[in-house]
Scaffold this active site. Sequence first.
Site: not given
Length: 317
Positions: A163-165, A275
């Site tokens: 995941f991106d943050g 994502f």
Amino acid sequence: MAQDDTERLVVAISSRALFDMADSHRVFEDEGVEAYCAYQVERESEILRPGVAFRLVRKLLNLDRSATRVEVILLSRNSADTGLRVFNSIEHYGLNVTRAAFTNGERPWRYVRPFGAHLFLSADPNDVSQALAAGYAAATILPSAQRDETVEEAEDGELRIAFDGDAVLFGDEAERVFRTQGLDQFSASERAQARAPLPGGPFKRFLSALHNLQNAYPAEQCPIRTALVTARAAPAHERVIRTLRHWNIRIDEALFLGGLAKSEFLQAFAADIFFDDQTGHCELAMQHVATGHVPFGVANERPDPAPESDHETTPDR
């Protein structure tokens, strides 16, 4: 006995994200609905090739063959008639997908909540944007440059999700500071608010469900691994760490890249899917791993958004 939802993960997926339907979708775009329907019915015994998200779905279902902890739901703009080819393909590959909604052109994401889905994956950006606007975790599955895999290869190994943050796991407030005031002010703001938890983003609930599912396994035998892959660097790392601690959510790996390109790190992590909210990051990542674009937050704002419609011009069938 009722299933404990705290240990249950439900993912909803469209036909075109699960299977390679490029040929039939081309018929729809070039010749219209009637030609598409005839094409699908004539070929309903022809098995569809795995699509970009097939590997993810296969691994999810292999986590729990009894479907008590993990379930995959099919949400499709097909009619039940044209959807028969999709279900024939599901049966051929031995996928334990038993629940579906065929909406015959209308918005399939309306059934995310009734099915209790934590995540909606689709190849249609309009459906994804509308689902996000309604408060659901959703991503557009992008075409992949990955090599073809056999079904057997798709079964092997841990399930790895990256995941991106900001604007994915977290809200986009920090990203807005960066875009409007620059890196120095962003760093100063994050340092000053290091102990203030970030607001949750659209994928917080999905990450929480993954975390709960991980906790259902002995730590040394957990078949799921997660990673945060963010352009943040020190000193902006502390707020992220403290936020996850505040949420009591586990992330197995955290990569603070300080602006380095993410694609090689995702390849090294061997992500089954990644994502991110920014199209530039997604375009690089999709060369190496399956990628879902999350059109949420300041990076995706448009001055004049298209009006919502039940019947889109390019439906995700």
